[in-house]
Design a protein around this motif. Structure first.
Motif, PDB file in Angstrom:
ATOM      1  N   TYR A 120      -7.450  -0.394  -0.707  1.00 33.15           N
ATOM      2  CA  TYR A 120      -8.055  -0.967  -1.910  1.00 33.15           C
ATOM      3  C   TYR A 120      -9.560  -0.745  -1.958  1.00 33.15           C
ATOM      4  O   TYR A 120     -10.111   0.014  -1.172  1.00 33.15           O
ATOM      5  CB  TYR A 120      -7.698  -2.443  -2.046  1.00 33.15           C
ATOM      6  N   ASP A 121     -10.223  -1.424  -2.893  1.00 37.07           N
ATOM      7  CA  ASP A 121     -11.624  -1.174  -3.239  1.00 37.07           C
ATOM      8  C   ASP A 121     -11.743   0.265  -3.741  1.00 37.07           C
ATOM      9  O   ASP A 121     -11.013   0.651  -4.644  1.00 37.07           O
ATOM     10  CB  ASP A 121     -12.537  -1.431  -2.042  1.00 37.07           C
ATOM     11  N   ASN A 122     -12.615   1.057  -3.146  1.00 36.49           N
ATOM     12  CA  ASN A 122     -12.803   2.447  -3.584  1.00 36.49           C
ATOM     13  C   ASN A 122     -12.304   3.446  -2.540  1.00 36.49           C
ATOM     14  O   ASN A 122     -12.746   4.594  -2.520  1.00 36.49           O
ATOM     15  CB  ASN A 122     -14.280   2.700  -3.871  1.00 36.49           C
ATOM     16  N   ALA A 123     -11.415   3.006  -1.684  1.00 39.54           N
ATOM     17  CA  ALA A 123     -10.920   3.857  -0.601  1.00 39.54           C
ATOM     18  C   ALA A 123     -10.174   5.068  -1.146  1.00 39.54           C
ATOM     19  O   ALA A 123      -9.519   5.000  -2.192  1.00 39.54           O
ATOM     20  CB  ALA A 123     -10.013   3.059   0.320  1.00 39.54           C
ATOM     21  N   ILE A 124     -10.273   6.190  -0.407  1.00 39.22           N
ATOM     22  CA  ILE A 124      -9.583   7.421  -0.789  1.00 39.22           C
ATOM     23  C   ILE A 124      -8.790   7.943   0.406  1.00 39.22           C
ATOM     24  O   ILE A 124      -9.340   8.148   1.493  1.00 39.22           O
ATOM     25  CB  ILE A 124     -10.583   8.501  -1.248  1.00 39.22           C
ATOM     26  N   GLU A 166       3.577  -1.155  -4.313  1.00 43.34           N
ATOM     27  CA  GLU A 166       2.938  -1.604  -5.544  1.00 43.34           C
ATOM     28  C   GLU A 166       1.606  -0.876  -5.748  1.00 43.34           C
ATOM     29  O   GLU A 166       0.791  -0.804  -4.832  1.00 43.34           O
ATOM     30  CB  GLU A 166       2.693  -3.117  -5.521  1.00 43.34           C
ATOM     31  N   ILE A 167       1.425  -0.349  -6.954  1.00 42.76           N
ATOM     32  CA  ILE A 167       0.180   0.306  -7.342  1.00 42.76           C
ATOM     33  C   ILE A 167      -0.375  -0.488  -8.516  1.00 42.76           C
ATOM     34  O   ILE A 167       0.306  -0.652  -9.534  1.00 42.76           O
ATOM     35  CB  ILE A 167       0.406   1.775  -7.771  1.00 42.76           C
ATOM     36  N   SER A 168      -1.606  -0.988  -8.388  1.00 40.29           N
ATOM     37  CA  SER A 168      -2.130  -1.867  -9.431  1.00 40.29           C
ATOM     38  C   SER A 168      -3.629  -1.674  -9.603  1.00 40.29           C
ATOM     39  O   SER A 168      -4.232  -0.798  -8.985  1.00 40.29           O
ATOM     40  CB  SER A 168      -1.804  -3.322  -9.101  1.00 40.29           C
ATOM     41  N   GLY A 169      -4.223  -2.540 -10.427  1.00 40.69           N
ATOM     42  CA  GLY A 169      -5.645  -2.398 -10.723  1.00 40.69           C
ATOM     43  C   GLY A 169      -5.888  -1.085 -11.441  1.00 40.69           C
ATOM     44  O   GLY A 169      -5.150  -0.725 -12.370  1.00 40.69           O
ATOM     45  N   ASP A 170      -6.887  -0.339 -11.026  1.00 36.67           N
ATOM     46  CA  ASP A 170      -7.177   0.978 -11.580  1.00 36.67           C
ATOM     47  C   ASP A 170      -6.862   2.082 -10.571  1.00 36.67           C
ATOM     48  O   ASP A 170      -7.437   3.174 -10.628  1.00 36.67           O
ATOM     49  CB  ASP A 170      -8.651   1.063 -11.988  1.00 36.67           C
ATOM     50  N   ALA A 171      -5.969   1.786  -9.661  1.00 33.89           N
ATOM     51  CA  ALA A 171      -5.616   2.732  -8.597  1.00 33.89           C
ATOM     52  C   ALA A 171      -4.922   3.963  -9.179  1.00 33.89           C
ATOM     53  O   ALA A 171      -4.272   3.900 -10.226  1.00 33.89           O
ATOM     54  CB  ALA A 171      -4.726   2.060  -7.570  1.00 33.89           C
ATOM     55  N   ILE A 172      -5.045   5.075  -8.444  1.00 33.94           N
ATOM     56  CA  ILE A 172      -4.435   6.340  -8.861  1.00 33.94           C
ATOM     57  C   ILE A 172      -3.699   6.958  -7.676  1.00 33.94           C
ATOM     58  O   ILE A 172      -4.230   7.039  -6.565  1.00 33.94           O
ATOM     59  CB  ILE A 172      -5.497   7.343  -9.351  1.00 33.94           C
ATOM     60  N   ASP A 193      -7.118  -1.930  -6.837  1.00 33.70           N
ATOM     61  CA  ASP A 193      -8.524  -1.804  -7.212  1.00 33.70           C
ATOM     62  C   ASP A 193      -8.766  -0.374  -7.717  1.00 33.70           C
ATOM     63  O   ASP A 193      -8.038   0.092  -8.577  1.00 33.70           O
ATOM     64  CB  ASP A 193      -9.448  -2.154  -6.044  1.00 33.70           C
ATOM     65  N   ASN A 194      -9.751   0.329  -7.167  1.00 31.17           N
ATOM     66  CA  ASN A 194     -10.055   1.696  -7.600  1.00 31.17           C
ATOM     67  C   ASN A 194      -9.639   2.733  -6.556  1.00 31.17           C
ATOM     68  O   ASN A 194     -10.165   3.849  -6.540  1.00 31.17           O
ATOM     69  CB  ASN A 194     -11.551   1.829  -7.885  1.00 31.17           C
ATOM     70  N   ALA A 195      -8.729   2.367  -5.697  1.00 30.36           N
ATOM     71  CA  ALA A 195      -8.317   3.254  -4.612  1.00 30.36           C
ATOM     72  C   ALA A 195      -7.570   4.475  -5.143  1.00 30.36           C
ATOM     73  O   ALA A 195      -6.961   4.432  -6.219  1.00 30.36           O
ATOM     74  CB  ALA A 195      -7.440   2.495  -3.625  1.00 30.36           C
ATOM     75  N   LYS A 230      -2.269   4.468 -12.349  1.00 30.45           N
ATOM     76  CA  LYS A 230      -1.718   5.737 -12.828  1.00 30.45           C
ATOM     77  C   LYS A 230      -1.034   6.477 -11.677  1.00 30.45           C
ATOM     78  O   LYS A 230      -1.521   6.495 -10.545  1.00 30.45           O
ATOM     79  CB  LYS A 230      -2.829   6.637 -13.380  1.00 30.45           C
ATOM     80  N   VAL A 231       0.085   7.115 -11.995  1.00 30.93           N
ATOM     81  CA  VAL A 231       0.791   7.968 -11.035  1.00 30.93           C
ATOM     82  C   VAL A 231       0.978   9.322 -11.713  1.00 30.93           C
ATOM     83  O   VAL A 231       1.587   9.403 -12.789  1.00 30.93           O
ATOM     84  CB  VAL A 231       2.151   7.366 -10.627  1.00 30.93           C
ATOM     85  N   TYR A 232       0.459  10.373 -11.093  1.00 29.75           N
ATOM     86  CA  TYR A 232       0.384  11.695 -11.732  1.00 29.75           C
ATOM     87  C   TYR A 232       1.216  12.757 -11.011  1.00 29.75           C
ATOM     88  O   TYR A 232       1.561  12.622  -9.848  1.00 29.75           O
ATOM     89  CB  TYR A 232      -1.055  12.208 -11.712  1.00 29.75           C
ATOM     90  N   TRP A 233       1.371  13.866 -11.715  1.00 34.47           N
ATOM     91  CA  TRP A 233       1.880  15.118 -11.190  1.00 34.47           C
ATOM     92  C   TRP A 233       3.212  14.942 -10.453  1.00 34.47           C
ATOM     93  O   TRP A 233       4.184  14.520 -11.020  1.00 34.47           O
ATOM     94  CB  TRP A 233       0.815  15.809 -10.333  1.00 34.47           C
ATOM     95  N   HIS A 234       3.265  15.265  -9.160  1.00 35.11           N
ATOM     96  CA  HIS A 234       4.533  15.179  -8.431  1.00 35.11           C
ATOM     97  C   HIS A 234       4.548  14.014  -7.440  1.00 35.11           C
ATOM     98  O   HIS A 234       5.371  13.990  -6.530  1.00 35.11           O
ATOM     99  CB  HIS A 234       4.790  16.487  -7.682  1.00 35.11           C
TER     100      HIS A 234
END
Length: 277
Positions: free
Chosen positions: A121-125, A83-89, A104-106, A71-75
């Motif tokens: 990737y993984d759960n990185a923020i 590339e943005i894939s998996g469940d990344a936001i 992944d969930n990044a 998902k890509v949100y807002w601005h």
């Protein structure tokens, strides 16, 4: 395959490129038929399969690709060959570009920038005004935020936090439960691991630039000495050898005696190193 969206006639110009607002053609995920999305340059930017979507006024263009359930949100902006894939936001005012990959969930958000050949990737923020670039890799449950920077071929992973104005670069690695903040610099071939805490104006270029001790006499917590500034980080305390000993004696005779013993050990190391110069 039945398409899930179309390009509308509503357009904007970004860096000389025409981007089109998207509109859903069917229901999927939390999207309903007729919902308007963000802007893309062409259908190669957003997969027609999966639950991936571009929301609000987010922009995806050049050769960038959004697929799977990303998902890509807002601005937010995703461009170049990112590339943005998996469940990344990717959201808020974040930017991901060049050949960067987020998957992944990044998450990448706030005003953070991820670019170059970076992988997150993984759960990185990645958040705040932080920057991750070059060939850097951030994974696991790592967090990079505030004004921190991770670049070159550095690797940050595990439950690490890199924040403040800290920088990790070169081929350095920060892992496990380490914390790096303040104006600290981790570089060269340094490896920061376990429960190491590096802060202030510490500079670590190799494993000989710091020592991690364990409080074996009472709490069992770890504490860190950094060589370049001869400073100690013990829990909430950060200061010189004398300050550490003074505070420890105020806590208890045992604590003072043991911290003094550790400080004397470090002083003997410094003395020997100076004698070898």
């Amino acid at each position: 395959m039945e398409k899930k969206y179309k390009l509308t006639e509503e357009t904007i110009n970004v860096n000389g490129k025409t981007l089109y607002r998207i509109e859903a053609l069917r229901d999927f995920a939390n999207i309903k038929k007729g919902n308007k999305g963000g802007f893309i340059e062409n259908e190669s930017n957003l997969s027609q399969s999966g639950d991936c979507w571009v929301y609000g006024n987010a922009k995806v263009y050049d050769n960038a690709k959004i697929y799977d359930n990303a998902k890509v949100y807002w601005h937010a902006e995703v461009y170049g060959s990112a590339e943005i894939s998996g469940d990344a936001i990717v959201y808020e005012d974040a930017k991901v570009y060049d050949n960067a990959e987020v998957y992944d969930n990044a998450e990448v958000h706030d005003k953070a920038e991820v670019y170059g050949n970076t992988k997150v990737y993984d759960n990185a923020i990645i958040s705040g005004k932080s920057v991750v670039c070059g060939y850097a890799i951030v994974l696991g449950n790592a967090k990079v935020y505030d004004n921190a920077k991770v670049y070159d071929e550095a690797k940050v992973y595990g439950n690490v936090w890199v924040f403040g104005d800290a920088e990790v670069y070169g081929i350095a690695e920060v892992c496990d439960n380490a914390r790096v903040f303040g104006h600290a610099r981790i570089y060269g071939n340094a490896e920061i691991f376990a429960k190491t805490v590096v802060c202030g104006n510490a500079e670590i270029a190799s494993n000989s630039d710091y020592i991690v001790f364990k409080n074996w006499w009472s709490s069992g917590r770890y504490f860190t000495w950094t060589k370049n500034n001869n400073m100690w980080k013990v829990g909430c305390f950060y200061g010189t050898s004398n300050e550490l000993i003074g505070k420890a004696y105020k806590d208890s005779e045992l604590s003072g005696r043991e911290y003094e013993r550790v400080v004397k050990y470090v002083e003997s190391i410094l003395k020997d190193n100076n004698a070898d110069v």
